[in-house]
Design a protein around this motif. Structure first.
Motif: not given
Ligand SMILES: Cc1cc2nc3c(=O)[nH]c(=O)nc-3n(C[C@H](O)[C@H](O)[C@H](O)COP(=O)(O)O)c2cc1C
Length: 198
Positions: A35-36, A39, A42-44, A46, A110, A126, A130
């Motif tokens: 998770k670091y 991306n 920084n919307k992550q 996943w 999102e 992204s 990951a």
């Protein structure tokens, strides 16, 4: 040479697994590292669904094998030829035998709790990064994996009841690779083919 480099150079895809399980915390800690990943903004974008429930694994196998049946009917000659060395077929017992399936979902946008939508950026790049980090950590932890990609894959959204902004990305089958599995005899490109120094 670091241990990690040596381990990554020996990583292979397993399509047969031991039924032996291990603490789910090992899988969680690997996801926690992934998770670091860098991306977009920084919307992550996943979600990592860890499936250990035998009934859910059985359902995933049943749907996957039905899809594989269809997939093989419409497979091009070239693709079929490319698969020959891998010795793959429609049966996917590893989906039930391996102790954990990590079903990775990509967020296409999102969605907050009130149903408000907002953008994500470069979700494919992204999530690829990951997933690569996750595979590297699992490899470092001596866990064998298969990147399994049934196509179409929307049945995973239904089985795991994921929200509509999440699309299946891939299944990472995780476990101890079977000692009896004959690894396909494949080669990797040479450094000079893939590295160009300017
Ligand atoms: C995006 C992607 C999709 C893949 N899909 C499948 C799949 O559906 N079934 C399968 O058996 N292997 C699948 N693989 C595994 C590849 O066949 C494998 O990585 C490749 O043959 C190289 O072998 P190695 O991983 O042992 O080095 C996939 C790999 C990637 C990266």
């Amino acid at each position: 040479m670091s241990d990690l480099i040596n381990k990554l150079k020996q990583r292979r895809s397993y399509r047969e697994f031991e039924t032996e399980s291990f603490d789910i915390e090992i899988i969680i800690s690997a996801i926690e590292a992934a998770k670091y990943a860098p991306n977009g903004a920084n919307k992550q974008p996943w979600t990592f669904c860890v499936v250990k429930d035998p009934e859910i694994k059985k359902q995933i196998r049943k749907e996957s094998e039905a899809i594989e049946c269809d997939f093989y009917k419409r497979l091009s000659k070239e693709w079929a030829n490319d698969l020959v060395p891998l010795n793959v077929d429609i049966s996917k017992p590893f989906l039930e035998k391996a102790p954990y399936l990590i079903v990775i979902f990509k967020h296409t946008y999102e969605l907050d709790q009130d149903g408000n939508k907002s953008n994500v950026y470069f979700p494919d790049k992204s999530i690829g990064i990951a997933t690569g980090m996750l595979i590297s950590v699992l490899t470092d932890l001596d866990i064998q994996i298969l990147t399994y990609t049934p196509s179409p894959d929307h049945f995973l959204t239904e089985i795991l009841k994921r929200p509509k902004n999440e699309k299946p990305y891939m299944i990472l089958v995780c476990g101890k690779g079977s000692k009896d599995y004959s690894l396909p005899n494949i080669t990797k490109k040479s450094n000079s083919e893939i590295i160009k120094i300017y």
